[in-house]
Design a protein around this motif. Sequence first.
Motif, PDB file in Angstrom:
ATOM      1  N   SER A  36       0.851  -1.185   0.000  1.00 52.05           N
ATOM      2  CA  SER A  36       0.000   0.000   0.000  1.00 52.05           C
ATOM      3  C   SER A  36       0.890   1.239   0.000  1.00 52.05           C
ATOM      4  N   GLU A  37       0.374   2.315  -0.554  1.00 47.01           N
ATOM      5  CA  GLU A  37       1.180   3.524  -0.710  1.00 47.01           C
ATOM      6  C   GLU A  37       1.379   4.219   0.633  1.00 47.01           C
ATOM      7  N   GLU A  38       2.642   4.384   1.016  1.00 49.44           N
ATOM      8  CA  GLU A  38       2.985   5.042   2.262  1.00 49.44           C
ATOM      9  C   GLU A  38       4.264   5.846   2.088  1.00 49.44           C
ATOM     10  N   ARG A  39       4.484   6.792   2.975  1.00 51.34           N
ATOM     11  CA  ARG A  39       5.758   7.507   2.964  1.00 51.34           C
ATOM     12  C   ARG A  39       6.886   6.533   3.286  1.00 51.34           C
ATOM     13  N   ALA A  40       8.010   6.677   2.593  1.00 47.25           N
ATOM     14  CA  ALA A  40       9.134   5.761   2.794  1.00 47.25           C
ATOM     15  C   ALA A  40       9.595   5.757   4.243  1.00 47.25           C
ATOM     16  N   ILE A  41       9.559   6.894   4.905  1.00 46.15           N
ATOM     17  CA  ILE A  41      10.054   6.977   6.276  1.00 46.15           C
ATOM     18  C   ILE A  41       9.111   6.298   7.262  1.00 46.15           C
ATOM     19  N   ASP A  42       7.860   6.027   6.843  1.00 44.14           N
ATOM     20  CA  ASP A  42       6.901   5.350   7.717  1.00 44.14           C
ATOM     21  C   ASP A  42       6.919   3.834   7.544  1.00 44.14           C
ATOM     22  N   VAL A  43       7.780   3.333   6.666  1.00 48.25           N
ATOM     23  CA  VAL A  43       7.866   1.900   6.397  1.00 48.25           C
ATOM     24  C   VAL A  43       9.200   1.386   6.924  1.00 48.25           C
ATOM     25  N   PRO A  44       9.205   0.461   7.886  1.00 46.62           N
ATOM     26  CA  PRO A  44      10.477  -0.012   8.454  1.00 46.62           C
ATOM     27  C   PRO A  44      11.396  -0.696   7.447  1.00 46.62           C
ATOM     28  N   VAL A  45      10.818  -1.210   6.361  1.00 46.19           N
ATOM     29  CA  VAL A  45      11.607  -1.893   5.335  1.00 46.19           C
ATOM     30  C   VAL A  45      12.132  -0.851   4.349  1.00 46.19           C
ATOM     31  N   THR A  46      13.438  -0.795   4.176  1.00 43.84           N
ATOM     32  CA  THR A  46      14.024   0.171   3.263  1.00 43.84           C
ATOM     33  C   THR A  46      13.714  -0.196   1.817  1.00 43.84           C
ATOM     34  N   THR A  47      13.255   0.789   1.064  1.00 46.68           N
ATOM     35  CA  THR A  47      12.964   0.621  -0.351  1.00 46.68           C
ATOM     36  C   THR A  47      13.873   1.534  -1.162  1.00 46.68           C
ATOM     37  N   GLN A  48      14.622   0.953  -2.080  1.00 45.47           N
ATOM     38  CA  GLN A  48      15.454   1.744  -2.976  1.00 45.47           C
ATOM     39  C   GLN A  48      14.670   2.019  -4.239  1.00 45.47           C
ATOM     40  N   HIS A 323      -6.194 -10.052  -4.878  1.00 50.50           N
ATOM     41  CA  HIS A 323      -7.106  -9.072  -4.281  1.00 50.50           C
ATOM     42  C   HIS A 323      -6.637  -8.727  -2.872  1.00 50.50           C
ATOM     43  N   GLN A 324      -6.710  -7.446  -2.550  1.00 49.19           N
ATOM     44  CA  GLN A 324      -6.382  -7.022  -1.193  1.00 49.19           C
ATOM     45  C   GLN A 324      -7.366  -5.944  -0.739  1.00 49.19           C
ATOM     46  N   PHE A 325      -7.661  -5.985   0.561  1.00 48.50           N
ATOM     47  CA  PHE A 325      -8.606  -5.055   1.180  1.00 48.50           C
ATOM     48  C   PHE A 325      -7.893  -4.379   2.348  1.00 48.50           C
ATOM     49  N   GLU A 326      -7.813  -3.061   2.284  1.00 50.36           N
ATOM     50  CA  GLU A 326      -7.131  -2.303   3.334  1.00 50.36           C
ATOM     51  C   GLU A 326      -8.160  -1.510   4.128  1.00 50.36           C
ATOM     52  N   TRP A 327      -8.214  -1.784   5.417  1.00 50.95           N
ATOM     53  CA  TRP A 327      -9.198  -1.159   6.310  1.00 50.95           C
ATOM     54  C   TRP A 327      -8.474  -0.202   7.247  1.00 50.95           C
ATOM     55  N   HIS A 328      -8.775   1.072   7.115  1.00 49.37           N
ATOM     56  CA  HIS A 328      -8.248   2.081   8.037  1.00 49.37           C
ATOM     57  C   HIS A 328      -9.135   2.066   9.283  1.00 49.37           C
ATOM     58  N   MET A 329      -8.734   1.251  10.234  1.00 52.57           N
ATOM     59  CA  MET A 329      -9.559   1.052  11.418  1.00 52.57           C
ATOM     60  C   MET A 329      -9.661   2.323  12.254  1.00 52.57           C
ATOM     61  N   ASN A 330      -8.589   3.071  12.325  1.00 50.21           N
ATOM     62  CA  ASN A 330      -8.560   4.387  12.964  1.00 50.21           C
ATOM     63  C   ASN A 330      -7.324   5.114  12.452  1.00 50.21           C
ATOM     64  N   SER A 331      -6.967   6.221  13.076  1.00 54.00           N
ATOM     65  CA  SER A 331      -5.869   7.041  12.565  1.00 54.00           C
ATOM     66  C   SER A 331      -4.510   6.379  12.725  1.00 54.00           C
ATOM     67  N   TRP A 332      -4.423   5.316  13.553  1.00 48.70           N
ATOM     68  CA  TRP A 332      -3.103   4.741  13.818  1.00 48.70           C
ATOM     69  C   TRP A 332      -3.025   3.237  13.519  1.00 48.70           C
ATOM     70  N   ASN A 333      -4.094   2.664  12.974  1.00 47.98           N
ATOM     71  CA  ASN A 333      -4.099   1.219  12.740  1.00 47.98           C
ATOM     72  C   ASN A 333      -4.737   0.917  11.385  1.00 47.98           C
ATOM     73  N   ARG A 334      -3.972   0.205  10.525  1.00 52.75           N
ATOM     74  CA  ARG A 334      -4.478  -0.202   9.213  1.00 52.75           C
ATOM     75  C   ARG A 334      -4.303  -1.719   9.082  1.00 52.75           C
ATOM     76  N   LEU A 335      -5.379  -2.375   8.694  1.00 53.31           N
ATOM     77  CA  LEU A 335      -5.355  -3.820   8.513  1.00 53.31           C
ATOM     78  C   LEU A 335      -5.519  -4.133   7.033  1.00 53.31           C
ATOM     79  N   LEU A 336      -4.598  -4.941   6.490  1.00 50.44           N
ATOM     80  CA  LEU A 336      -4.656  -5.349   5.091  1.00 50.44           C
ATOM     81  C   LEU A 336      -4.790  -6.863   5.034  1.00 50.44           C
ATOM     82  N   VAL A 337      -5.802  -7.338   4.312  1.00 49.62           N
ATOM     83  CA  VAL A 337      -5.986  -8.778   4.105  1.00 49.62           C
ATOM     84  C   VAL A 337      -6.207  -9.017   2.615  1.00 49.62           C
TER      85      VAL A 337
END
Length: 667
Positions: A36-48, A323-337
């Motif tokens: 899912s699209e996120e800021r690089a600094i918010d993802v613990p896995v480094t992406t080049q 297929h993937q479903f991303e649920w923004h449960m609240n401002s600090w928790n996102r669940l992807l299945v």
Amino acid sequence: MITAMVIMLMMSAAAFGQQTQGTQSVDEMVVTATRSEERAIDVPVTTQVIDREKIEMSGALDIGDLIGKYITGHFHKYNGLLSPVGLRGFRTESHGDDVKGYVLLLVDGHRVGTGNAAKINMDRIERIEVTKGPASALYGSAAMGGVINLITKKGDGDLFVSVGGDAGSFDYYKGQLSTGGEVNDRLRFHLTGSYEDTDDYDDPEFGTVYNTGVTRKNVGGNLVFTVNENHELRLGGNYADLTSESPDWDGDAYTRYREDASQHNEKDHAYADLEYNGDYFGNAVHWRGLAYYLRDKNHWYWGDPVAESDQTKYIDETLGTDHQFEWHMNSWNRLLVGFNLEWLEKESEGVSDGQPSTPYTPGMEYDTQALFAQDSLDLWDNRINVIAAVRYDRFDVTTVRPKTGDLPDFNEKNEVYDHVSPKVGIGVKVIDEFLRLRANVGEGFKSPSADQLSADYVHSNGTHYLGNPDLDPETSLTYDVGVDLFHEFFTLQVGYFHTDYEDKIVQVTDEVDGDAVSTYENHGDSVMAGFDVNFQWWIDRMFDWTVGVSVYSNAAFNTTKDDKDTGEDLQYISDYEVKSGVSVSYAGFSTQLSHVLVGPQMITNYDTYEDEEKGSFDFWDLTLRYRFLDHWEVRGSVLNLFDDQVEWVRGYLMAERNYRVGLTYTF
């Protein structure tokens, strides 16, 4: 030196902290590491990321050359359009079905259907995202070393038509026509087609490398339709028709190439995909659905002097949906299945001495089903980012009789097995967003292939090939830790990784009752460890120059690469790799000088079948571009600037210094 830099920068971080907000390096968006699209600094896995500017200034002709130039790993380039690419000691499988590989190539988030990066044209690629380390928790088998995701152009911006051509050394030429843009608020597209041809090249040591010509024909594009602000459809695809020759040495000694060599190959690669993106429940839930078709053909002509007298052909076809479903449960928790379903069929056939014969590998069928889930937590005012993911894969595989060959005792056996892959990572930001600490641990795996599990036939060479249904998947357990510095003027990422690689599948042949029996076993554990360093410095920002000047350097130092059984170094893993460059731009002019250094590595010498060390090599490339009068672009490249001996694989020396020029008109 790296440690000293990190300490010095951390000591001065307080002075820089207030300047880091909202900078381009911090706000860069990535999608591959978490689906899912996120800021690089918010993802613990480094992406080049290889952006479009670097792609255009690379001078590369295909994705294989591009990865070899910018990404540290192991690039294994042969003549004849054959280029597996590697990450952290693992690499793709380039001779057939990509599910046999250890690094996964994706296009727009789904399997591209080949492990041969030389087949993939760059004209449609907008950017490339590379994540190193196991990604099986989200992408399943063949992602032990990491994932390379090719993100295509979607037609953003004004309508255009572009006509261009290139010419260069070794009778190289290319013609290309592209068009695209936003037709209206709902419809945008991008289409491109090209024809490319080159003749035999010269290398710096042996002169003309006869029988190395290549012809490429490519056509593809995307059509994007926005139904409304919540729903969007994309239809895309690509077809590549590829022909290349294969050189041969004249005699036993490496002195010159045979001018009358006749071996060649015909390859093609195609895919089509349909993507849906939709938002529901007030944008709280996002659904991304994909359906795709993949086709990969490899046809080799081996005969001598008549190439057609000996042939081998493999065709892989895949139907898949993801297929993937991303649920923004609240401002600090996102669940992807999500889930993934694939059906792969491999057909094989051969010719020997002008007659239909048994190919080396039989046909195969793979039916796979997968479920995956990921929870992303942004805690303490987004200072702590946690991801936890797990995936379940089920495989139903069958060995299928090849289309040719007299195999009366062929047994089409079937095997079923499954596997679970977990991963967890954490990133902690301190001093605002200047400094980020990260740690990850995860499992990667590569599934046994159908023939390794269920083969049961006697080849025309007299060998009984017998699968082993008790095989375990090859697995790896990797942990990595790192520190990243993000600033308006620079980024620095330093990481350490440690991988325990277990249950490698090897082929063994024994004599049973006077007959040769070839089967497969889990045999051998190994450990790999080292450092990854990525550095980018925007010098013009620091000194407020009107001329754009930036420097990049990507390095890998493989400090441990041990076979636990023998104590010897693992093969085809360099001690170090450093890939650097400087870019300068002003008005419509831009240039890039790049340098690639590849350290020594242990290999097998296939003349003597002895292990030996292959020495280091390096080379420089220079590219230039000038855009003028709003519509014109002229460009040039000097590749292998100092005429170095470039040998990615022993015995396959690449081209001497060579030149290319090009002109494009856009209206």
